[in-house]
Write an enzyme that holds these catalytic residues in place. Sequence first.
Site, PDB file in Angstrom:
ATOM      1  NE  ARG A 142      -0.562  -2.828   0.781  1.00 11.16           N
ATOM      2  CZ  ARG A 142      -1.311  -1.970   0.079  1.00 11.16           C
ATOM      3  NH1 ARG A 142      -2.395  -2.427  -0.560  1.00 11.16           N
ATOM      4  NH2 ARG A 142      -0.998  -0.695  -0.005  1.00 11.16           N
ATOM      5  CE  LYS A 167      -0.743  -0.376   5.035  1.00 15.29           C
ATOM      6  NZ  LYS A 167       0.650   0.009   4.681  1.00 15.29           N
ATOM      7  CG  HIS A 223       5.916  -5.538   0.931  1.00 10.60           C
ATOM      8  ND1 HIS A 223       4.538  -5.573   0.939  1.00 10.60           N
ATOM      9  CD2 HIS A 223       6.250  -4.229   0.817  1.00 10.60           C
ATOM     10  CE1 HIS A 223       4.057  -4.339   0.867  1.00 10.60           C
ATOM     11  NE2 HIS A 223       5.083  -3.508   0.781  1.00 10.60           N
ATOM     12  NE  ARG A 226       2.544  -3.048  -2.166  1.00  5.66           N
ATOM     13  CZ  ARG A 226       1.395  -2.588  -2.664  1.00  5.66           C
ATOM     14  NH1 ARG A 226       0.668  -3.359  -3.445  1.00  5.66           N
ATOM     15  NH2 ARG A 226       0.963  -1.372  -2.378  1.00  5.66           N
ATOM     16  CG  HIS A 249       0.996   3.240  -3.174  1.00  4.61           C
ATOM     17  ND1 HIS A 249       2.128   3.236  -3.966  1.00  4.61           N
ATOM     18  CD2 HIS A 249       1.171   2.212  -2.294  1.00  4.61           C
ATOM     19  CE1 HIS A 249       2.937   2.279  -3.586  1.00  4.61           C
ATOM     20  NE2 HIS A 249       2.373   1.640  -2.579  1.00  4.61           N
ATOM     21  CE1 TYR A 258       8.496  -0.170  -4.809  1.00  6.60           C
ATOM     22  CE2 TYR A 258       6.596   1.273  -4.962  1.00  6.60           C
ATOM     23  CZ  TYR A 258       7.220   0.180  -4.406  1.00  6.60           C
ATOM     24  OH  TYR A 258       6.581  -0.556  -3.448  1.00  6.60           O
TER      25      TYR A 258
END
Length: 275
Positions: A142, A167, A223, A226, A249, A258
Amino acid sequence: MRLELGSPPEDGDLYNAFINALYAAGAGKGTIKMYSVAIREFLEFVKKDPRKVTSDDINRWIIELSSKAKDNRSRSVTMRYYVIAVRRFLKWLGINVKPVMPRAKRKEIKALSEEEIQKILASARTLRDKLIIKLLTETGMRANELLNINISDIDFNRKMIRLRVTKNGEERVVFFTDDTLDLMKKYLKIHDGEKLFQMTYPALYKAIRRLGEKVGINGLRPHMLRHSFATNAIRKGIPLPAVQRILGHKDIKTTQIYTHLILDDLEKAYREAFG
């Protein structure tokens, strides 16, 4: 890893006590910010002791949020996250409510092809900009993670970076290629400072957007790079659980968004073959 927030106080400011519990438990800055805003707005709306909140109170608040949203997608995403935050706060207080859970519409994912990435790299005039694009598209990190890299976090021998500011607050490792290692060494010869990049997020955003505009890609943002890494990694055959870990994640369902882009590739190949 689920955060252990302990027990609420018998009295006093329950809102601040909950936010302090999040900080103490090691919640990420993004999580704390979202919970702070959501719970504060809910309490301002409901105007009652949170220990007396009902599911109907939350449902009325959802309707209020819906009327203020600018578009359908942001409305559904915002409401869902806000309801999750408020429900977690109330559960911490021992209040078991079951409000309506707004359905979040799937966010449109835009990813670049490897050809487009090469065009962006070719348009970059400085070592810094080239290195930024290489790292974002090779690691999937990120923007905030990129901007918090210290040079001491980089293992040049193993070509990997330890991301310490993430994050969800959990450290993870990402890897980069030989080409990026060579570029990084050239960049560090003219760079001075503890951090790899001395810039703010707005400056990073503008730099990437300008690079995109040079090659006809409007609205390019960090992003999207990413997303591009994740999509290209799956196309190259990296297993989904591995992509999940690289991206950081919590839930593999987040990584699975994705795969629909890969299905698009399969459909295109099928249509071209069978007409």
